[in-house]
Design a protein around this motif. Structure first.
Motif, PDB file in Angstrom:
ATOM      1  N   SER A 161      23.511 -60.013  48.042  1.00 35.29           N
ATOM      2  CA  SER A 161      22.783 -59.746  49.296  1.00 35.29           C
ATOM      3  C   SER A 161      21.548 -60.635  49.406  1.00 35.29           C
ATOM      4  O   SER A 161      21.190 -61.075  50.506  1.00 35.29           O
ATOM      5  CB  SER A 161      22.407 -58.271  49.403  1.00 35.29           C
ATOM      6  OG  SER A 161      21.412 -57.935  48.453  1.00 35.29           O
ATOM      7  N   LEU A 162      20.890 -60.933  48.289  1.00 30.97           N
ATOM      8  CA  LEU A 162      19.733 -61.845  48.332  1.00 30.97           C
ATOM      9  C   LEU A 162      20.174 -63.256  48.725  1.00 30.97           C
ATOM     10  O   LEU A 162      19.496 -63.932  49.496  1.00 30.97           O
ATOM     11  CB  LEU A 162      19.032 -61.888  46.971  1.00 30.97           C
ATOM     12  CG  LEU A 162      18.246 -60.651  46.558  1.00 30.97           C
ATOM     13  CD1 LEU A 162      17.708 -60.822  45.142  1.00 30.97           C
ATOM     14  CD2 LEU A 162      17.099 -60.392  47.517  1.00 30.97           C
ATOM     15  N   LYS A 163      21.313 -63.688  48.222  1.00 28.20           N
ATOM     16  CA  LYS A 163      21.804 -65.027  48.542  1.00 28.20           C
ATOM     17  C   LYS A 163      22.181 -65.143  50.020  1.00 28.20           C
ATOM     18  O   LYS A 163      22.016 -66.199  50.620  1.00 28.20           O
ATOM     19  CB  LYS A 163      23.007 -65.378  47.665  1.00 28.20           C
ATOM     20  CG  LYS A 163      22.644 -65.580  46.209  1.00 28.20           C
ATOM     21  CD  LYS A 163      23.888 -65.797  45.374  1.00 28.20           C
ATOM     22  CE  LYS A 163      23.558 -65.856  43.896  1.00 28.20           C
ATOM     23  NZ  LYS A 163      24.770 -65.948  43.076  1.00 28.20           N
ATOM     24  N   HIS A 164      22.664 -64.061  50.606  1.00 26.06           N
ATOM     25  CA  HIS A 164      23.073 -64.085  52.012  1.00 26.06           C
ATOM     26  C   HIS A 164      21.895 -64.043  52.975  1.00 26.06           C
ATOM     27  O   HIS A 164      22.072 -64.307  54.167  1.00 26.06           O
ATOM     28  CB  HIS A 164      24.026 -62.929  52.319  1.00 26.06           C
ATOM     29  CG  HIS A 164      25.406 -63.149  51.791  1.00 26.06           C
ATOM     30  ND1 HIS A 164      26.260 -64.077  52.322  1.00 26.06           N
ATOM     31  CD2 HIS A 164      26.077 -62.580  50.767  1.00 26.06           C
ATOM     32  CE1 HIS A 164      27.399 -64.064  51.660  1.00 26.06           C
ATOM     33  NE2 HIS A 164      27.312 -63.161  50.702  1.00 26.06           N
ATOM     34  N   LYS A 165      20.730 -63.724  52.486  1.00 25.22           N
ATOM     35  CA  LYS A 165      19.563 -63.651  53.383  1.00 25.22           C
ATOM     36  C   LYS A 165      19.146 -65.023  53.893  1.00 25.22           C
ATOM     37  O   LYS A 165      18.451 -65.125  54.884  1.00 25.22           O
ATOM     38  CB  LYS A 165      18.386 -62.962  52.682  1.00 25.22           C
ATOM     39  CG  LYS A 165      18.579 -61.475  52.568  1.00 25.22           C
ATOM     40  CD  LYS A 165      17.352 -60.812  52.049  1.00 25.22           C
ATOM     41  CE  LYS A 165      17.581 -59.312  51.997  1.00 25.22           C
ATOM     42  NZ  LYS A 165      16.426 -58.603  51.476  1.00 25.22           N
ATOM     43  N   ARG A 166      19.539 -66.054  53.213  1.00 25.61           N
ATOM     44  CA  ARG A 166      19.261 -67.441  53.617  1.00 25.61           C
ATOM     45  C   ARG A 166      17.777 -67.687  53.893  1.00 25.61           C
ATOM     46  O   ARG A 166      17.403 -68.310  54.866  1.00 25.61           O
ATOM     47  CB  ARG A 166      20.081 -67.824  54.845  1.00 25.61           C
ATOM     48  CG  ARG A 166      21.562 -67.832  54.600  1.00 25.61           C
ATOM     49  CD  ARG A 166      22.255 -68.572  55.717  1.00 25.61           C
ATOM     50  NE  ARG A 166      23.670 -68.584  55.534  1.00 25.61           N
ATOM     51  CZ  ARG A 166      24.338 -69.543  54.906  1.00 25.61           C
ATOM     52  NH1 ARG A 166      23.703 -70.557  54.410  1.00 25.61           N
ATOM     53  NH2 ARG A 166      25.635 -69.486  54.783  1.00 25.61           N
ATOM     54  N   GLN A 167      16.952 -67.129  53.041  1.00 20.41           N
ATOM     55  CA  GLN A 167      15.533 -67.409  53.158  1.00 20.41           C
ATOM     56  C   GLN A 167      15.039 -67.879  51.798  1.00 20.41           C
ATOM     57  O   GLN A 167      15.613 -67.533  50.779  1.00 20.41           O
ATOM     58  CB  GLN A 167      14.752 -66.174  53.609  1.00 20.41           C
ATOM     59  CG  GLN A 167      14.685 -65.064  52.578  1.00 20.41           C
ATOM     60  CD  GLN A 167      13.966 -63.850  53.108  1.00 20.41           C
ATOM     61  OE1 GLN A 167      14.077 -63.537  54.274  1.00 20.41           O
ATOM     62  NE2 GLN A 167      13.233 -63.172  52.265  1.00 20.41           N
ATOM     63  N   GLU A 168      14.023 -68.683  51.828  1.00 20.66           N
ATOM     64  CA  GLU A 168      13.474 -69.157  50.570  1.00 20.66           C
ATOM     65  C   GLU A 168      12.507 -68.124  50.043  1.00 20.66           C
ATOM     66  O   GLU A 168      11.608 -67.670  50.742  1.00 20.66           O
ATOM     67  CB  GLU A 168      12.771 -70.497  50.768  1.00 20.66           C
ATOM     68  CG  GLU A 168      13.742 -71.627  51.053  1.00 20.66           C
ATOM     69  CD  GLU A 168      13.059 -72.980  51.059  1.00 20.66           C
ATOM     70  OE1 GLU A 168      12.024 -73.130  50.394  1.00 20.66           O
ATOM     71  OE2 GLU A 168      13.583 -73.873  51.726  1.00 20.66           O
ATOM     72  N   PHE A 169      12.720 -67.730  48.798  1.00 14.25           N
ATOM     73  CA  PHE A 169      11.849 -66.750  48.165  1.00 14.25           C
ATOM     74  C   PHE A 169      10.789 -67.475  47.350  1.00 14.25           C
ATOM     75  O   PHE A 169      11.077 -68.459  46.672  1.00 14.25           O
ATOM     76  CB  PHE A 169      12.644 -65.859  47.203  1.00 14.25           C
ATOM     77  CG  PHE A 169      13.510 -64.861  47.882  1.00 14.25           C
ATOM     78  CD1 PHE A 169      12.991 -63.689  48.388  1.00 14.25           C
ATOM     79  CD2 PHE A 169      14.872 -65.084  48.003  1.00 14.25           C
ATOM     80  CE1 PHE A 169      13.791 -62.765  49.001  1.00 14.25           C
ATOM     81  CE2 PHE A 169      15.692 -64.160  48.616  1.00 14.25           C
ATOM     82  CZ  PHE A 169      15.148 -62.998  49.119  1.00 14.25           C
ATOM     83  N   THR A 170       9.581 -66.974  47.403  1.00 14.89           N
ATOM     84  CA  THR A 170       8.600 -67.404  46.414  1.00 14.89           C
ATOM     85  C   THR A 170       8.924 -66.606  45.166  1.00 14.89           C
ATOM     86  O   THR A 170       9.558 -65.549  45.237  1.00 14.89           O
ATOM     87  CB  THR A 170       7.156 -67.095  46.879  1.00 14.89           C
ATOM     88  OG1 THR A 170       7.015 -65.677  47.009  1.00 14.89           O
ATOM     89  CG2 THR A 170       6.844 -67.778  48.195  1.00 14.89           C
ATOM     90  N   ILE A 171       8.491 -67.077  44.041  1.00 16.40           N
ATOM     91  CA  ILE A 171       8.798 -66.373  42.799  1.00 16.40           C
ATOM     92  C   ILE A 171       8.130 -65.002  42.809  1.00 16.40           C
ATOM     93  O   ILE A 171       8.752 -63.994  42.446  1.00 16.40           O
ATOM     94  CB  ILE A 171       8.368 -67.206  41.575  1.00 16.40           C
ATOM     95  CG1 ILE A 171       9.194 -68.496  41.538  1.00 16.40           C
ATOM     96  CG2 ILE A 171       8.553 -66.423  40.290  1.00 16.40           C
ATOM     97  CD1 ILE A 171       8.752 -69.499  40.528  1.00 16.40           C
ATOM     98  N   ASP A 172       6.869 -64.941  43.263  1.00 19.16           N
ATOM     99  CA  ASP A 172       6.171 -63.657  43.323  1.00 19.16           C
ATOM    100  C   ASP A 172       6.843 -62.709  44.319  1.00 19.16           C
ATOM    101  O   ASP A 172       6.962 -61.509  44.068  1.00 19.16           O
ATOM    102  CB  ASP A 172       4.701 -63.858  43.710  1.00 19.16           C
ATOM    103  CG  ASP A 172       3.924 -64.581  42.616  1.00 19.16           C
ATOM    104  OD1 ASP A 172       4.300 -64.457  41.436  1.00 19.16           O
ATOM    105  OD2 ASP A 172       2.935 -65.270  42.955  1.00 19.16           O
ATOM    106  N   GLY A 173       7.288 -63.246  45.466  1.00 15.35           N
ATOM    107  CA  GLY A 173       7.989 -62.418  46.442  1.00 15.35           C
ATOM    108  C   GLY A 173       9.295 -61.881  45.894  1.00 15.35           C
ATOM    109  O   GLY A 173       9.651 -60.714  46.119  1.00 15.35           O
ATOM    110  N   LEU A 174      10.038 -62.719  45.176  1.00 13.40           N
ATOM    111  CA  LEU A 174      11.298 -62.300  44.577  1.00 13.40           C
ATOM    112  C   LEU A 174      11.061 -61.226  43.525  1.00 13.40           C
ATOM    113  O   LEU A 174      11.775 -60.214  43.497  1.00 13.40           O
ATOM    114  CB  LEU A 174      12.022 -63.493  43.945  1.00 13.40           C
ATOM    115  CG  LEU A 174      13.308 -63.167  43.193  1.00 13.40           C
ATOM    116  CD1 LEU A 174      14.342 -62.544  44.119  1.00 13.40           C
ATOM    117  CD2 LEU A 174      13.865 -64.401  42.526  1.00 13.40           C
ATOM    118  N   ILE A 175      10.050 -61.415  42.687  1.00 13.56           N
ATOM    119  CA  ILE A 175       9.755 -60.417  41.654  1.00 13.56           C
ATOM    120  C   ILE A 175       9.337 -59.094  42.304  1.00 13.56           C
ATOM    121  O   ILE A 175       9.713 -58.015  41.846  1.00 13.56           O
ATOM    122  CB  ILE A 175       8.699 -60.951  40.667  1.00 13.56           C
ATOM    123  CG1 ILE A 175       9.328 -62.074  39.827  1.00 13.56           C
ATOM    124  CG2 ILE A 175       8.172 -59.838  39.766  1.00 13.56           C
ATOM    125  CD1 ILE A 175       8.375 -62.793  38.896  1.00 13.56           C
TER     126      ILE A 175
END
Length: 180
Positions: A63-77
């Protein structure tokens, strides 16, 4: 670099802690050599964290891969932290981790107690006959008791029209209309 590439997350530890470890490995690569520092782009590190999630997180990773948005590392964590807390809450609500559970659905077999007709005899159909009520009364058109309005001879032509007839000596017709 080898430690970063071969890192595998495990199920029995916090995913957020393991993501921080991967982020730390990526930062250490930057400080590895002063002549040519190995700087990994944040997008690469974030995708690396997603790809290293444990097997039970596979659907969430997809589901994260399908969001097609770039994550910052802090945002992803931060996103992983929210999901991990939600999963922990779900596990507490379900009871013991790894315990089996089953839902039982019983079918109501009350139809088995009913008698079935023998298979060689045809099923009987219930039929109902209604008696027609005899019409009573008089014709609405002419008032005769010999027939009803549908068969009235006075109605056959349907050439009649409604008209207002004024009283003789009246000055005006109904509703203030002039007399005919």
């Amino acid at each position: 670099m080898e430690q970063f590439l071969e890192y595998r997350m495990v199920e029995d530890r916090s995913v957020v802690e393991q993501a921080h470890e991967i982020h730390t490995l990526a930062k250490d690569l930057k400080n590895c050599t002063k002549e040519s520092p190995c700087v990994l782009p944040n997008k690469f590190v974030a995708e690396g964290i997603i790809s290293k999630l444990p097997p039970s997180w596979r659907d969430f990773a997809t589901s994260l891969k399908h969001k097609r948005q770039e994550f910052t590392i802090d945002g992803l964590i931060g996103t992983l932290d929210v999901e991990e807390k939600a999963r922990a809450k779900d596990i507490r609500g379900k009871g013991v981790v790894g315990a089996s559970s089953a839902n039982l659905v019983q079918k109501n077999n009350s139809h088995k107690n009913k008698k079935k007709p023998p298979q060689n005899q045809p099923k009987t159909k219930k039929t109902t006959t209604f008696k027609k009520k005899k019409k009573t009364g008089a014709c609405y058109v002419c008032g005769s008791t010999d027939h009803f309005a549908a068969k009235c001879p006075n109605r056959k032509g349907n050439d009649s029209a409604n008209m207002v007839i004024s009283e003789p000596g009246g000055t005006s017709g109904p509703a203030g209309l002039p007399p005919c």
